[in-house]
Design an enzyme around this catalytic site. Sequence first.
Site, short mmCIF file in Angstrom:
data_model
loop_
_atom_site.label_atom_id
_atom_site.label_comp_id
_atom_site.label_asym_id
_atom_site.label_seq_id
_atom_site.Cartn_x
_atom_site.Cartn_y
_atom_site.Cartn_z
N ASP A 122 1.09 -1.05 -0.01
CA ASP A 122 0.02 -0.06 -0.09
C ASP A 122 0.89 1.34 0.09
OD1 ASP A 122 -2.13 -1.44 0.22
OD2 ASP A 122 -2.87 -0.96 1.85
N ASP A 151 -13.69 -5.30 -5.29
CA ASP A 151 -13.90 -5.60 -3.56
C ASP A 151 -14.98 -5.97 -3.43
OD1 ASP A 151 -10.95 -4.72 -3.59
OD2 ASP A 151 -11.65 -2.62 -2.39
#
Lengths: 215, 267
Positions: free
Chosen positions: B11, B130
């Site tokens: 990330d 997602d």
Amino acid sequence: MSAAPTIAVVDYGFGNLRSVAKALARSRLSPEVTGDAAVVARADGVVLPGVGAFADAAACLGAKGLDEAVRASIEAGRPYLGLCLGLQLLFEESDEHGRTRGLGLLRGRIERFPACDRTGAPLRVPHIGWNSVRFAGAHPMLARLPREDHYYFVHSYRPVGADSAVVVGRTDYGGEFPAAVATERIFAVQFHPEKSQWAGKRLLDAYAAWVSSCR
Amino acid sequence: MLLKRIIPCLDVDKGRVVKGVRYVDHVDAGDPVEVAQLYDAEEADEITFLDITAASEGRRILLDVVARTAEHIFMPLTVGGGVRSLQDVRDLLNAGADKVSIMTAAVENPDLVADAAAKIGSANLVVAIDARARADGAGWEVCTHGGRRPTGIDAVAWARRMAEAGAGEILLTSMDRDGTRSGYDLAFVRSVADAVPVPVIASGGGGTSEDLAAALDDGPAGGHAQAALAASIFHFRELTVGEVKRRLLELGIPVRPPSVDGPGAVR
């Protein structure tokens, strides 16, 4: 010691060729990314990398006179290395986005992987990831490569109907396909040595040795 | 045979690695370029950057990070997060990304995927999904905005539609499992992997080598995925990529055997 061999990395106007150039430099070659036929003509070797679609690449090569420059370089005895699309473009024609003519230096055509393998099981396309290539044949580069190594592939099309005499590397994906082809002055692979870590470096080192021996 | 892939994910926020980097030998653990080089030396099969920068001015920073990373690694790099347009896709590919992942923009404008596939080809195009399990147990629902915004879209049907539109790969994250390290949602991964004709990358919940093995297992109880994405398992340096791969081989999962774990770090 003589200067590093110069390599023309043929830029036909798509995508980033930096990763190919830096991988060649790591193997002690002196790459120049170029769309200039004159630079291709005088380089010690030519690398045709693989980005974009077959039809766009073929059109761009023709428009810039790069197809003739590549042919002339090979005819002059300079080692050619084709990567991914740079392998496919050697063949007679491709089915990608309608029928398009390639350089026609090798017999055979480029077709999409089938939706199923020989047993009828679904085949995922694109073929993405690390797969093994088994090498066999008599090309100077093969003397410097292991019999089998893993390389990174990402493609939906592959050669069909190639002369078995030119196929020097074979890979299984829904059946066997040519992962490497070679003639006296051509070595071309369907995978990406510039993305294949140590195995890729071994292959590019072998290309560097071949180019040096041909100068 | 085609091998199963192990993909560390970073990330990245404003050009720095933000999640879960506790300790890394000899490298700046916050610098994505250095961390990517470490994973390259450990023979990860690919690496993925997920840009979580909220501010739009972060785009230039991301492109710079991608360019610097591509300069130093010899493995495939996928970049996702905040990809809104065909121009964003092109900018990332030109900066040196090998594959670009699209998520929210695909939900808001499904034509973007077909358009991008036609222009750049499917092979470089990943659609990220997602999703959360529906409360009534009737499948999984696509979410956007970090899992906070439900869309009402069925994730399996969506994955199929995106593959038809030209996605070359599906990156599938279970938001129920993400960050929990409690194992991948195998029923979810398997449902999608069995429904689409393109490779599937499982994400969300991978905490151990056994979790990764389960996601990649082609048996009836496995996830049937072609690749497993993991973050914390690697970033906390509990295990190297090589150690995970050796365990996967013991468990019968065909992965690329580590060749230079350790000494390979020396360039």
